[in-house]
Design an enzyme around this catalytic site. Structure first.
Site, PDB file in Angstrom:
ATOM      1  N   PRO A 297       5.101  -5.150  10.347  1.00 48.17           N
ATOM      2  CA  PRO A 297       6.752  -5.367   9.321  1.00 48.17           C
ATOM      3  C   PRO A 297       7.388  -4.313   8.734  1.00 48.17           C
ATOM      4  CG  PRO A 297       5.954  -7.174   9.976  1.00 48.17           C
ATOM      5  CD  PRO A 297       4.552  -6.225   9.914  1.00 48.17           C
ATOM      6  N   GLU A 298       8.371  -3.974   9.164  1.00 55.19           N
ATOM      7  CA  GLU A 298       8.425  -2.451   8.121  1.00 55.19           C
ATOM      8  C   GLU A 298      10.184  -3.170   7.815  1.00 55.19           C
ATOM      9  OE1 GLU A 298       7.853   1.413   9.706  1.00 55.19           O
ATOM     10  OE2 GLU A 298       6.263   0.886  10.098  1.00 55.19           O
TER      11      GLU A 298
END
Length: 272
Positions: free
Chosen positions: A2-3
């Site tokens: 997850p960014e």
DNA sequence: CCAAGCACCTGACGGC
DNA sequence: TGCCGTCAGGTGCTTG
């Protein structure tokens, strides 16, 4: 992994279903190393109503009625999913049982992530957040260009540096460099103003597109309701070493820059 | 100011 | 079949 877009999608999803819900009880199958102890989290959240869910950089924040905030960093393999009660599995770290019977579950296979509980005061003074740079979607490209001006580090390293700009990880760094035609090893101060403006405009564009596509699912990412994202189908370079460039049909290469695998097209992103 | 390297973790995958 | 090495990468830390 997850960014910014993935955490944003999770926050938006949770915001719809969690606001106004109250935490009835907490189950703690096993926390990660960097998390606060259950003895801190459980009494602090029990009976609390959720006011707000939002994102800053790659961090997910859930603000409670008493102004304390639950903070989640998902790192590589963390998930925060809201849904119906289900069996606990081996990667579940903490479960918040809500007043409508639903469960909010933090799980993390590799245990790099964490959950912490902050008072309002402690959150404001948290050095991790204080060091974080501006949000790329709330800044103009010109403001972001100033952040790399004169910097002698590789542009890849600058994009990944959370104090330069918030929320960018390996995927969106590589994708925006491709779109701007910049070699990942180019030094920040060697990028001309126009090209730097182009880079941050492309970064904004790719982040917005990814949010619209529900994020990128490489291995573990799912949104707040457990659904995979679709933006991985639109990657130009990330994870595509040895494949053909979508623009020139040349072969994509990978090098280590700033300690990370960086995939790029040698023809479209020439070294200067 | 910057780079490099390690640590933290687990699972997937390739080679033999 | 299974064992072993490598890789994935966000962040903090140390060292140079």
């Amino acid at each position: 992994m997850p960014e910014l877009p993935e955490v944003e999608v999770i926050a938006r999803g949770l915001s719809q279903t969690l606001a106004g819900r109250t935490v009835i009880s907490v189950k703690v199958p096993g926390l990660t190393r960097l998390s606060d102890a259950a003895e801190v989290i459980v009494p602090g959240v029990q009976g609390q109503t959720i006011c707000r869910v939002y994102r800053r950089a790659k961090v997910l924040l859930i603000e409670l009625e008493n102004e304390s905030t639950l903070v989640f960093h998902l790192k590589m393999t963390g998930r925060v999913v809201h849904g119906e009660r289900r069996d606990i599995n081996k990667h579940d770290r903490i479960v918040f049982v809500l007043d409508d019977g639903s469960w909010l579950i933090f799980s993390d296979m590799r245990k790099f992530g964490y959950v912490k509980l902050f008072t309002k005061q402690l959150l404001e003074n948290w050095d991790f957040l204080q060091k974080i740079g501006p949000e790329p979607l709330e800044s103009s490209p010109a403001e972001l260009v100033e952040r790399i001006a004169g910097r002698k580090t590789s542009i890849k390293g600058l994009l990944l540096n959370q104090s330069v700009v918030a929320g960018v990880g390996n995927i969106y760094a590589d994708e925006s460099l491709f779109r701007a035609g910049i070699h990942p090893e180019t030094k920040g101060h060697r990028i001309g103003h126009e090209r730097a403006l182009k880079l941050f405009a492309e970064l904004q564009d790719v982040l917005k597109l990814a949010i619209r596509e529900n994020g990128s699912s490489i291995s573990d990412y799912v949104n707040a309701h457990g659904d995979a994202g679709a933006f991985q189908n639109s990657f130009n370079v990330y994870g595509k070493k040895g494949q053909q460039c979508s623009r020139c049909n040349g072969l994509l290469q990978a090098v280590k820059v700033a300690g990370r695998t960086s995939t790029f097209c040698p023809h479209c992103q020439p070294r200067r």
